[in-house]
Design a protein around this motif. Sequence first.
Motif, PDB file in Angstrom:
ATOM      1  N   GLU A  89      12.898   0.894   0.669  1.00 38.08           N
ATOM      2  CA  GLU A  89      13.391   2.186   1.139  1.00 38.08           C
ATOM      3  C   GLU A  89      13.661   3.085  -0.055  1.00 38.08           C
ATOM      4  N   LEU A  90      13.232   4.331   0.043  1.00 37.92           N
ATOM      5  CA  LEU A  90      13.539   5.304  -0.988  1.00 37.92           C
ATOM      6  C   LEU A  90      14.946   5.835  -0.769  1.00 37.92           C
ATOM      7  N   LEU A  91      15.782   5.716  -1.789  1.00 32.44           N
ATOM      8  CA  LEU A  91      17.155   6.218  -1.687  1.00 32.44           C
ATOM      9  C   LEU A  91      17.269   7.640  -2.238  1.00 32.44           C
ATOM     10  N   ALA A  92      16.685   7.859  -3.412  1.00 32.96           N
ATOM     11  CA  ALA A  92      16.823   9.162  -4.056  1.00 32.96           C
ATOM     12  C   ALA A  92      15.750   9.319  -5.114  1.00 32.96           C
ATOM     13  N   TYR A  93      15.444  10.591  -5.448  1.00 35.12           N
ATOM     14  CA  TYR A  93      14.614  10.787  -6.619  1.00 35.12           C
ATOM     15  C   TYR A  93      14.982  12.072  -7.336  1.00 35.12           C
ATOM     16  N   PHE A  94      14.718  12.053  -8.623  1.00 35.13           N
ATOM     17  CA  PHE A  94      15.073  13.128  -9.529  1.00 35.13           C
ATOM     18  C   PHE A  94      13.825  13.621 -10.238  1.00 35.13           C
ATOM     19  N   ARG A  95      13.815  14.914 -10.489  1.00 36.19           N
ATOM     20  CA  ARG A  95      12.796  15.490 -11.358  1.00 36.19           C
ATOM     21  C   ARG A  95      13.510  16.288 -12.418  1.00 36.19           C
ATOM     22  N   ASN A  96      13.189  15.994 -13.688  1.00 30.53           N
ATOM     23  CA  ASN A  96      13.880  16.677 -14.800  1.00 30.53           C
ATOM     24  C   ASN A  96      15.393  16.612 -14.631  1.00 30.53           C
ATOM     25  N   ARG A  97      15.876  15.471 -14.212  1.00 31.79           N
ATOM     26  CA  ARG A  97      17.293  15.143 -14.065  1.00 31.79           C
ATOM     27  C   ARG A  97      17.943  15.789 -12.851  1.00 31.79           C
ATOM     28  N   ALA A  98      17.232  16.646 -12.146  1.00 32.24           N
ATOM     29  CA  ALA A  98      17.820  17.288 -10.961  1.00 32.24           C
ATOM     30  C   ALA A  98      17.462  16.480  -9.718  1.00 32.24           C
ATOM     31  N   PRO A  99      18.453  16.236  -8.862  1.00 34.58           N
ATOM     32  CA  PRO A  99      18.162  15.500  -7.624  1.00 34.58           C
ATOM     33  C   PRO A  99      17.304  16.341  -6.693  1.00 34.58           C
ATOM     34  N   LEU A 100      16.170  15.785  -6.259  1.00 36.62           N
ATOM     35  CA  LEU A 100      15.290  16.502  -5.352  1.00 36.62           C
ATOM     36  C   LEU A 100      15.462  16.050  -3.909  1.00 36.62           C
ATOM     37  N   ASP A 101      15.773  14.803  -3.759  1.00 32.89           N
ATOM     38  CA  ASP A 101      15.895  14.265  -2.407  1.00 32.89           C
ATOM     39  C   ASP A 101      16.771  13.030  -2.453  1.00 32.89           C
ATOM     40  N   ASP A 102      17.850  13.053  -1.736  1.00 31.87           N
ATOM     41  CA  ASP A 102      18.686  11.850  -1.604  1.00 31.87           C
ATOM     42  C   ASP A 102      18.967  11.578  -0.136  1.00 31.87           C
ATOM     43  N   SER A 103      18.061  12.006   0.701  1.00 34.26           N
ATOM     44  CA  SER A 103      18.277  11.865   2.139  1.00 34.26           C
ATOM     45  C   SER A 103      18.278  10.414   2.600  1.00 34.26           C
ATOM     46  N   GLY A 104      17.743   9.521   1.794  1.00 34.44           N
ATOM     47  CA  GLY A 104      17.721   8.121   2.167  1.00 34.44           C
ATOM     48  C   GLY A 104      18.977   7.365   1.811  1.00 34.44           C
ATOM     49  N   MET A 105      19.908   8.059   1.237  1.00 32.56           N
ATOM     50  CA  MET A 105      21.110   7.425   0.705  1.00 32.56           C
ATOM     51  C   MET A 105      22.308   7.691   1.609  1.00 32.56           C
ATOM     52  N   PRO A 106      23.084   6.641   1.931  1.00 32.22           N
ATOM     53  CA  PRO A 106      24.337   6.873   2.662  1.00 32.22           C
ATOM     54  C   PRO A 106      25.283   7.682   1.801  1.00 32.22           C
TER      55      PRO A 106
ATOM     56  N   CYS B 259       0.859  -1.174   0.000  1.00 31.52           N
ATOM     57  CA  CYS B 259       0.000   0.000   0.000  1.00 31.52           C
ATOM     58  C   CYS B 259       0.902   1.233   0.000  1.00 31.52           C
ATOM     59  N   ALA B 260       0.487   2.286  -0.683  1.00 25.26           N
ATOM     60  CA  ALA B 260       1.294   3.505  -0.736  1.00 25.26           C
ATOM     61  C   ALA B 260       0.390   4.724  -0.690  1.00 25.26           C
ATOM     62  N   VAL B 261       0.924   5.810  -0.145  1.00 26.85           N
ATOM     63  CA  VAL B 261       0.166   7.061  -0.049  1.00 26.85           C
ATOM     64  C   VAL B 261       1.018   8.199  -0.577  1.00 26.85           C
ATOM     65  N   SER B 262       0.345   9.169  -1.169  1.00 29.44           N
ATOM     66  CA  SER B 262       1.022  10.376  -1.639  1.00 29.44           C
ATOM     67  C   SER B 262       0.117  11.560  -1.380  1.00 29.44           C
ATOM     68  N   ASP B 263       0.735  12.727  -1.216  1.00 28.07           N
ATOM     69  CA  ASP B 263      -0.059  13.943  -1.062  1.00 28.07           C
ATOM     70  C   ASP B 263      -0.255  14.644  -2.401  1.00 28.07           C
ATOM     71  N   GLY B 264       0.163  13.988  -3.474  1.00 27.16           N
ATOM     72  CA  GLY B 264       0.026  14.580  -4.797  1.00 27.16           C
ATOM     73  C   GLY B 264       1.305  15.213  -5.288  1.00 27.16           C
ATOM     74  N   GLY B 265       2.290  15.271  -4.391  1.00 31.87           N
ATOM     75  CA  GLY B 265       3.593  15.778  -4.797  1.00 31.87           C
ATOM     76  C   GLY B 265       4.426  14.651  -5.364  1.00 31.87           C
ATOM     77  N   ASN B 266       5.695  14.668  -5.117  1.00 28.28           N
ATOM     78  CA  ASN B 266       6.552  13.633  -5.674  1.00 28.28           C
ATOM     79  C   ASN B 266       7.045  12.641  -4.644  1.00 28.28           C
ATOM     80  N   GLN B 267       6.445  12.651  -3.484  1.00 28.50           N
ATOM     81  CA  GLN B 267       6.837  11.701  -2.456  1.00 28.50           C
ATOM     82  C   GLN B 267       5.778  10.618  -2.322  1.00 28.50           C
ATOM     83  N   PHE B 268       6.241   9.398  -2.381  1.00 29.79           N
ATOM     84  CA  PHE B 268       5.399   8.245  -2.100  1.00 29.79           C
ATOM     85  C   PHE B 268       5.871   7.632  -0.805  1.00 29.79           C
ATOM     86  N   TYR B 269       4.933   7.151  -0.022  1.00 32.82           N
ATOM     87  CA  TYR B 269       5.295   6.439   1.198  1.00 32.82           C
ATOM     88  C   TYR B 269       4.685   5.050   1.101  1.00 32.82           C
ATOM     89  N   PHE B 270       5.560   4.062   1.047  1.00 31.25           N
ATOM     90  CA  PHE B 270       5.119   2.677   0.922  1.00 31.25           C
ATOM     91  C   PHE B 270       5.006   2.029   2.292  1.00 31.25           C
TER      92      PHE B 270
END
Lengths: 112, 115
Positions: free
Chosen positions: B44-61, A91-102
């Motif tokens: 676990e989410l490690l990182a994500y990119f939007r339009n090739r720019a890193p938006l969040d990599d806080s999950g990554m060592p 199951c996953a939730v999002s607020d419509g942004g780019n973050q998903f929480y599984f």
Amino acid sequence: AQSVTQLGSHVSVSEGALVLLRCNYSSSVPPYLFWYVQYPNQGLQLLLKYTSAATLVKGINGFEAEFKKSETSFHLTKPSAHMSDAAEYFCAVSDGGNQFYFGTGTSLTVIP
Amino acid sequence: DARVTQTPRHKVTEMGQEVTMRCQPILGHNTVFWYRQTMMQGLELLAYFRNRAPLDDSGMPKDRFSAEMPDATLATLKIQPSEPRDSAVYFCASGPLWVGANEQFFGPGTRLTVL
């Protein structure tokens, strides 16, 4: 902040029996909710999603889920389990942004 | 039928070696995610990119992991030096620009074993 809780890391059902996989969410805004399935040695694939339209959402392979705001739940059901339903369900939730929480996933075993 | 592809599918390496995993997102998708899946920690989410720019990599060592998108058709995840605790399945996923209301499409994963 958003989060999901999946109750029961393992669920076993007999073939032909009802499948019920539980998901409760936490969200400060109207959520988008998803169920994904993962078969062995494969990536996740979308089963169904809720995006504020009908509260009862039908997905692939006979699965459906009902959004209940008062209970903050989005449980997944299937009337009759098939052997091919054995998999891991997320199951996953999002607020419509780019973050998903599984959620942590529920492993479904179907007993012949 | 558009799919996310990942290479290699399996990688066995020795501790201390550099590991590079590659992902080709679906053409036209603007958002790319890297996940790690283990029995103990789940997904676990490690990182994500939007339009090739890193938006969040806080999950990554940060000391050993790095993620990049050299172009719109390639995302890479590198581990240097690798350690046994990095053994896991690494998934890449892609989605449209505002993926929150839409589906993420997952690749088949890279199963990494560090000896």
